[in-house]
Enzyme design. Structure first.
Site, PDB file in Angstrom:
ATOM      1  N   LYS A  90       1.845  -2.997   6.044  1.00 29.94           N
ATOM      2  CA  LYS A  90       2.137  -2.894   4.619  1.00 29.94           C
ATOM      3  C   LYS A  90       3.598  -2.488   4.385  1.00 29.94           C
ATOM      4  O   LYS A  90       4.194  -2.867   3.373  1.00 29.94           O
ATOM      5  CB  LYS A  90       1.189  -1.892   3.958  1.00 29.94           C
ATOM      6  N   TYR A 115      -2.234  -0.832  10.284  1.00 33.88           N
ATOM      7  CA  TYR A 115      -2.405  -1.438   8.963  1.00 33.88           C
ATOM      8  C   TYR A 115      -1.292  -0.977   8.030  1.00 33.88           C
ATOM      9  O   TYR A 115      -0.666  -1.796   7.339  1.00 33.88           O
ATOM     10  CB  TYR A 115      -3.771  -1.073   8.382  1.00 33.88           C
ATOM     11  N   SER A 141       0.840  -1.194   0.000  1.00 36.01           N
ATOM     12  CA  SER A 141       0.000   0.000   0.000  1.00 36.01           C
ATOM     13  C   SER A 141       0.875   1.243   0.000  1.00 36.01           C
ATOM     14  O   SER A 141       1.997   1.237   0.545  1.00 36.01           O
ATOM     15  CB  SER A 141      -0.900   0.014   1.242  1.00 36.01           C
TER      16      SER A 141
END
Length: 315
Positions: free
Chosen positions: A206, A202, A169
């Protein structure tokens, strides 16, 4: 890359494109994790449409996997689609998956897409590790090691590099990664006090994907397996199901790409760009990862994450 205004501009102005119509995957096998819905399903559907011979959908929910299989076969009936169980929270599940993978005669493309975005702290009931880290980093890393030998054997048999792509990401640009100085980074990230707010954990998971893939790539010849990471962009998908504030819906309405467009980004990174290795892709082109990843501190963290993860998996 990495700035919020730049992110908004790219989301508004760029439109991902599908694989060239001339691309043929005839005779080849692809394996995709997290392929029962969203971007993983759309990537699977696109690969199948390019005459892929065998497609393995590795999913946590078998019933959803069967539904995905049915939808793919509706448009690509000649593709042999299989549904395999894989739970990134369960080492037993990953081990069983690894045994099935080892029995395959070939894998040409492996797309590691399975992931979760939890906005509040929770620990895996199976392993005890913080859930974003367990699913997105530890589970994904274990799966990458499970598929690697077959990818290498396939490359030797067909005399052409195979491909391993891990979904990351752009959010990996946006984290301070304070845990990097801890004696044991992964153990420190299990502490609730380090979780942060909103999507920080999160995004950190990533970042771990990028560090892991780069270190793995450094240990594998690109003549055997081309290993990269990809940012699929900000897309409508089930990844956002844990968001309850409604803000994400506003941003999706303003900036979001469709799951189909996100799937195009995944297939592009997986199938195209043959001369890359250990690279990061965004908007269907190779771009530098975050300045932290490229810094001496990032390189030290990369090797530390590798060592900790290998030690954890050996246990």
């Amino acid at each position: 890359m990495g700035g919020f205004l730049g992110f908004c501009y790219r989301q508004l102005t760029y439109r991902p494109h599908p694989l060239p119509t001339s691309a043929s995957l005839k005779g080849q096998t692809a394996l995709i994790t997290g392929a029962n819905s969203g971007l993983g399903l759309e990537a699977a559907r696109e690969l199948a449409a390019h005459k892929l011979s065998r497609l393995i959908l590795a999913v946590r929910d078998a019933s959803k996997g069967e539904a995905a299989k049915k939808s793919i076969l509706a448009t690509s009936p000649e593709c042999a689609v299989e549904v395999w169980s894989l739970d990134h929270e369960s080492y037993d599940s990953i081990a069983e998956f690894g045994k099935r993978v080892a029995a395959l005669d070939r894998i040409d493309y492996a797309l590691l897409n399975a992931g979760v975005k939890k906005l509040e702290y929770s620990a895996s009931s199976s392993t005890g590790h913080e859930l974003n880290v367990q699913v997105n980093h530890i589970g994904t890393s274990a799966v990458s090691l499970a598929v690697l030998p077959v990818l290498r054997n396939t490359a030797r048999k067909v005399n052409s590099p195979t491909r391993l792509t891990i979904v990351s990401s752009e959010g990996h640009f946006w984290i301070p990664f304070k845990e990097q100085s801890a004696p044991d980074i992964l153990k420190r990230m299990d502490d609730k006090e380090t979780f942060g707010t909103a999507m920080q954990r999160y995004y950190t998971s990533k970042l771990l994907n990028v560090l892991w893939a780069r270190e793995l790539a450094s240990k594998v010849s690109p003549e055997e397996v081309v290993i990269n990471t990809v940012n699929p962009g900000f897309c409508y998908s089930g990844l956002h199901r844990h968001e309850s504030t409604g803000i994400i819906k506003i941003f999706l309405w303003m900036l979001g790409w469709s799951s189909v467009q996100g799937g195009h980004c995944l297939t592009d990174a997986l199938v195209q760009h043959r001369d890359s290795h250990g690279e990061y892709f965004s908007e269907q082109r190779q771009v530098p990862p975050s300045s932290f990843v490229l810094s001496p501190q990032g390189q030290n963290a990369q090797k530390k994450i590798w060592q900790e993860t290998i030690a954890l998996l050996k246990e």
